[in-house]
Design a protein around this motif. Structure first.
Motif, PDB file in Angstrom:
ATOM      1  N   ILE A   1      -3.085   4.931   6.171  1.00  0.00           N
ATOM      2  CA  ILE A   1      -3.549   3.612   6.416  1.00  0.00           C
ATOM      3  C   ILE A   1      -2.251   2.624   6.411  1.00  0.00           C
ATOM      4  N   SER A   2      -1.292   2.903   5.660  1.00  0.00           N
ATOM      5  CA  SER A   2      -0.259   1.928   5.686  1.00  0.00           C
ATOM      6  C   SER A   2       0.384   1.910   6.960  1.00  0.00           C
ATOM      7  N   ALA A  61       0.978   4.195  -2.973  1.00  0.00           N
ATOM      8  CA  ALA A  61       0.556   5.544  -2.568  1.00  0.00           C
ATOM      9  C   ALA A  61       1.807   6.626  -2.922  1.00  0.00           C
ATOM     10  N   LEU A 103       0.675  -1.413  -0.058  1.00  0.00           N
ATOM     11  CA  LEU A 103       0.130   0.015  -0.001  1.00  0.00           C
ATOM     12  C   LEU A 103       0.805   1.177  -0.087  1.00  0.00           C
ATOM     13  N   ILE A 140      -3.858   6.990   1.997  1.00  0.00           N
ATOM     14  CA  ILE A 140      -3.549   5.790   1.846  1.00  0.00           C
ATOM     15  C   ILE A 140      -2.197   5.620   2.603  1.00  0.00           C
ATOM     16  N   GLN A 141      -1.305   6.627   2.559  1.00  0.00           N
ATOM     17  CA  GLN A 141      -0.120   6.387   3.247  1.00  0.00           C
ATOM     18  C   GLN A 141      -0.400   6.209   4.707  1.00  0.00           C
ATOM     19  N   LEU A 196      -4.253   9.931  -1.665  1.00  0.00           N
ATOM     20  CA  LEU A 196      -3.061   9.032  -1.613  1.00  0.00           C
ATOM     21  C   LEU A 196      -2.182   9.311  -0.265  1.00  0.00           C
TER      22      LEU A 196
END
Length: 433
Positions: A124-125, A94, A90, A121-122, A118
């Motif tokens: 979340i990772s 991203a 991920l 998403i970073q 994006l």
């Protein structure tokens, strides 16, 4: 069958994996301080553009507590290793995507919208990454070495920052027009290659033996996040407080400080980046020594003393930064970073032992990401607001740093009391599946 090499391999994989993850996260932080405001949030006022860029930086932290819950649940149900492969993929996708985003001048409002997606998403990772990496290192480690082995996951932070600083030091040597047009994108595009390396390394590490044992004996929790919040809420709150300066302090010294010295003291970008590079090298060398010292004198005693030191370090730091002498600036920031990174290196292994194995991924992830969202993500924003309101005065900024450190002291003391009372740890028998 686990071999004696697995603890070292797990620690190395945790280090390399978190290095890549934090590289991706830090290049965004550095770019937010240097260029993202101009590219995605153009305005006639540099402070407004910088605040908007730091606002997008904070967005990544908003996603982290929820991601910590999701990956904590899956990590306590399915295993640590699987989650770490997902989080790395991920992050790489991203970060590479940010490097390919068109600017505001090209597509208007869709540029900042894409950037924020994006960035989420970073977040979340990273929200799922940290807990799994710490546990893979600590749960593979020998019983008396868990603090030291867990510190290798924490070592990824300065190593990732070093890579980020090297990348931006190279691209900031370009002509200003080229840097603004395309040079800033190169560090983001490099993430794709790093992601491939990280996935290969992580795939060679066995699952955590402590989790494997719990799963084999059918003692994993049905609803680990719900269970850990209900049964270990005190551990979560104290652990979140304990890690505050370890998270927020880095973004204070390594992100906000770039803006502070360039916009308010007129110091060139290259100078502060060189300064932070030297400081981070010192941090990279000092963190393992801090973990070894903590194992020798006792982790609780070590963390309490370090948290107290963190409360006083911003005052000499700002005095030395105010000289605008590169040697004295480096010394001032280095002293603060070495002390706060000592807490950061040790607190991960310390807080894991406050949670039972079957709830551990969820517990430490929720605690750490809660702290990062509340304190880490907002620190550059609050610092910028304070610097703007009290222009030319560093004392309010130093007091802010002291308050962050005081929260860590409260958290460390609370964790020490809970760890001394094993009765507060729920048995896996209460919630096994």
């Amino acid at each position: 069958m686990h071999t004696t090499a697995q603890p070292r391999r797990a620690a190395a994989a945790a280090f390399i994996g978190t290095t890549i993850e934090f590289y991706d996260f830090y290049i965004y932080a550095t770019a937010a301080a240097l260029v993202l405001g101009q590219v995605f949030f153009p305005s006639g006022d540099p402070v407004t553009s910088t605040l908007a860029a730091f606002g997008s930086f904070a967005v990544g932290f908003i996603a982290r507590p929820m991601a910590g819950m999701v990956f904590g649940h899956l990590g306590d149900r399915l295993g640590r290793k699987k989650m770490l492969l997902v989080t790395m993929a991920l992050m790489g996708l991203a970060t590479t995507g940010i490097g390919l985003l068109p600017s505001y001048a090209s597509v208007g409002i869709w540029a900042p919208v894409g950037l924020i997606v994006l960035r989420l998403i970073q977040g979340i990772s990273v929200g799922g990454e940290w807990g799994g990496a710490v546990l893979m290192a600590s749960e593979h480690a020998p019983a008396k070495r868990k603090t030291f082995y867990a510190s290798f996951a924490q070592l990824g932070s300065p190593a990732g920052l070093l890579l980020a600083l090297i990348a931006f030091r190279l691209v900031t040597s370009l002509e200003p027009e080229d840097f603004l047009a395309w040079g800033w994108r190169l560090p983001f595009l490099a993430s794709g290659a790093l992601m491939t390396v990280g996935l290969m390394i992580r795939s060679g590490v066995h699952e955590s033996p402590e989790f494997a044992k719990a799963k084999a004996s059918n003692q994993t929790a049905r609803h680990p996040v719900k269970d850990v919040i209900r049964q270990c809420w005190r551990q979560i709150l104290f652990a979140a407080a304990a890690v505050t300066i370890g998270s927020a302090g880095f973004f204070f010294t390594n992100t906000f400080m770039i803006t502070y010295v360039t916009q308010y003291q007129g110091i060139p970008r290259a100078t502060i980046l060189d300064c932070l590079f030297l400081v981070t090298v010192i941090q990279l060398l000092s963190q393992p020594l801090s973990a070894l010292l903590a194992e020798r004198i006792g982790e609780g005693r070590f963390l309490t003393r370090v948290a107290l030191l963190c409360m006083v370090t911003p005052y000499p730091m700002f005095l030395l930064v105010g000289t605008q002498d590169i040697v004295l600036m480096t010394l001032g920031i280095a002293v603060a970073v070495v002390i706060l990174s000592a807490l950061y290196a040790v607190v991960a292994g310390y807080m894991t032992q406050a949670f039972p194995v079957h709830l551990r991924y969820s517990g430490i992830s929720v605690a750490y990401q809660l702290s990062c969202a509340v304190a880490g993500g907002t620190t550059p924003l609050i610092g910028t607001l304070l610097a703007s309101k009290f222009s030319g005065q560093w004392l309010p900024l130093a007091v802010f740093f002291t308050l962050l450190s005081a929260l860590s002291l409260i958290g460390v003391c609370g964790l020490a009391r809970l760890r001394a009372n094993p009765a507060v740890l729920p048995s896996s028998q209460e919630v096994y599946s």
